[in-house]
Scaffold this motif. Structure first.
Motif, PDB file in Angstrom:
ATOM      1  N   ASP A   1      10.489   0.590 -10.523  1.00 30.18           N
ATOM      2  CA  ASP A   1      11.721   0.259  -9.799  1.00 30.18           C
ATOM      3  C   ASP A   1      12.914   1.126 -10.207  1.00 30.18           C
ATOM      4  OD1 ASP A   1      10.032  -2.179  -9.108  1.00 30.18           O
ATOM      5  OD2 ASP A   1      11.850  -2.564  -7.953  1.00 30.18           O
TER       6      ASP A   1
ATOM      7  N   SER B   1      10.806   0.093  -3.238  1.00 30.70           N
ATOM      8  CA  SER B   1      10.361  -1.195  -3.749  1.00 30.70           C
ATOM      9  C   SER B   1       8.888  -1.364  -3.359  1.00 30.70           C
ATOM     10  CB  SER B   1      11.284  -2.219  -3.072  1.00 30.70           C
ATOM     11  OG  SER B   1      10.980  -3.536  -3.317  1.00 30.70           O
TER      12      SER B   1
ATOM     13  N   SER C   1       7.062  -8.227  -4.125  1.00 25.27           N
ATOM     14  CA  SER C   1       7.593  -6.917  -4.496  1.00 25.27           C
ATOM     15  C   SER C   1       7.574  -6.838  -6.024  1.00 25.27           C
ATOM     16  CB  SER C   1       9.013  -6.738  -3.960  1.00 25.27           C
ATOM     17  OG  SER C   1       9.899  -7.527  -4.717  1.00 25.27           O
TER      18      SER C   1
ATOM     19  N   CYS D   1       5.181  -3.278  -3.201  1.00 26.04           N
ATOM     20  CA  CYS D   1       4.625  -4.633  -3.203  1.00 26.04           C
ATOM     21  C   CYS D   1       3.245  -4.592  -3.848  1.00 26.04           C
ATOM     22  CB  CYS D   1       4.469  -5.166  -1.778  1.00 26.04           C
ATOM     23  SG  CYS D   1       5.946  -5.967  -1.150  1.00 26.04           S
TER      24      CYS D   1
ATOM     25  N   ASN E   1       7.092  -2.688   0.017  1.00 26.45           N
ATOM     26  CA  ASN E   1       8.219  -3.474   0.497  1.00 26.45           C
ATOM     27  C   ASN E   1       9.099  -2.497   1.280  1.00 26.45           C
ATOM     28  OD1 ASN E   1       9.846  -5.710   0.841  1.00 26.45           O
ATOM     29  ND2 ASN E   1      10.989  -5.374  -1.052  1.00 26.45           N
TER      30      ASN E   1
ATOM     31  N   HIS F   1       5.327  -8.633   5.070  1.00 23.50           N
ATOM     32  CA  HIS F   1       4.602  -9.385   4.031  1.00 23.50           C
ATOM     33  C   HIS F   1       3.638 -10.370   4.682  1.00 23.50           C
ATOM     34  CE1 HIS F   1       7.604  -8.739   0.475  1.00 23.50           C
ATOM     35  NE2 HIS F   1       7.687  -7.741   1.332  1.00 23.50           N
TER      36      HIS F   1
END
Ligand code: PAF
Length: 326
Positions: free
Chosen positions: A106, A235, A91, A237, A146, A41
């Motif tokens: 998700d 996941s 995320s 981002c 992520n 990140h």
């Protein structure tokens, strides 16, 4: 130097400075992450900040904040929506609290692998999904990674879904994750990420689940004995920006911000690839017990009912289009 002048679109938020010897106004905005700077990140926002400054020839300066110093992900998305924070990189876990139409991303076991996930997010499907932020006061600039989430805990190795029964796991503040993990028999404990290390260390929770990049860069192997490569959720981002600020940019600067975010994504994905290639070996050498060979079909089967409900609720055709993407 003519000094700092507060205000503009959002009082106290956008700061404009006039630099010495030039009549050029400089706008300073903030972007934050919950992760340390040295990680997938941190590299995303560092690259974004550098590129915004370069492409706008210094008219826009992006200040970067790490490790949740401006708040966790849920709080940050809310800040961007309200305009109390200009930008965030997050995320998608907490996104359905603000943009319910993005709950689909998700769903457990939706994506097969990184190629599939990145392919969908970079396709027309991904573009359309990114557009869904706008009716909620947020501009989505670019998707990123992520990563695939895996379970860690300090109680026992997880080989089959039954092993999860009764474990108290920290989860993201994500309604989708919470509903799904209950089906595994987990006792979900939603918590903002900045509190997780201490909660694991003090035994407030037995475990947590996150991608390898997160587990390694936050030293979770120091407080968790077992890792199982469940890969139960991909996941994503995303780079997010306050919509009013976005609408105030010229067309040219809008293009610069998107280009900078895409450069951030490229750096983020390269770091994820690196972490995926090395993290298991590193953490194993440090003493973590890592189970790579799990019965994936059994984990998928354990969630078949809740996944069918998600498809019905979030759009069966859309879910199928994502699954079928080649
Ligand atoms: O578990 C979470 O909260 C997220 O995966 C994290 C670590 C903040 C990265 O987005």
């Amino acid at each position: 130097y003519l000094g700092w002048i507060k205000g503009a679109a959002l009082a106290g938020v956008a700061t404009i400075a006039l630099t010495a010897g030039s009549a050029q106004a400089q706008t300073v905005w903030r972007i934050n992450v919950s992760m340390p700077q040295d990680g997938h990140h941190g590299i995303a926002i560092d690259t974004f900040a550098e590129e915004v400054e370069r492409l706008t020839e210094g008219r826009y300066v992006i200040e970067t904040f790490y490790a949740g110093s401006l708040g966790g992900e849920r709080e940050s998305i809310e800040g961007v929506q309200l305009g109390t924070l200009e930008l965030t990189f997050t995320s998608t876990g907490p996104v359905p609290n603000f943009v319910p139409e993005l709950s689909i991303l998700d769903i457990p076991f939706l994506f097969r692998d990184y190629e599939h996930a990145r392919g969908v997010l970079d396709s027309e499907i991904g573009d359309e999904l990114l557009g869904r932020f706008e009716s909620h006061g947020i501009k989505g600039l670019a998707w990123a990674d992520n990563g695939f989430r895996h379970m860690t805990n300090d109680i026992r190795p997880i080989e089959s879904p039954e092993d999860l029964d009764g474990l108290k796991l920290r989860t993201m503040e994500s309604p989708v994750h919470i509903a799904a993990y209950r089906e595994f028999g987990i006792l979900p404990t939603p918590m903002a990420f900045p509190e997780v290390f201490a909660a694991l260390q003090q035994g407030v929770v037995d475990g947590q689940e996150n991608p390898l990049s997160v587990i390694e860069s936050n030293n979770f192997d120091e407080v968790q004995q077992y890792l199982s490569m469940t890969g139960h959720v991909f996941s994503p981002c995303v780079f997010l920006m306050n919509l009013d600020l976005w609408n105030g940019l010229s067309d040219e600067d809008q293009a610069h911000f998107v280009e900078a975010a895409q450069a951030g994504t490229a750096a983020n994905r390269a770091r994820v690839d690196e972490d995926e290639a090395t993290a298991i070996e590193t953490m194993r050498a440090d003493g973590m017990e890592i189970l790579e060979d799990i019965d994936r079909d059994a984990f998928v089967a354990a969630l078949s009912e809740v996944n069918a409900q998600f498809a019905e609720e979030f759009g069966a055709e859309e879910v199928q289009a994502i699954r079928d993407w080649q």
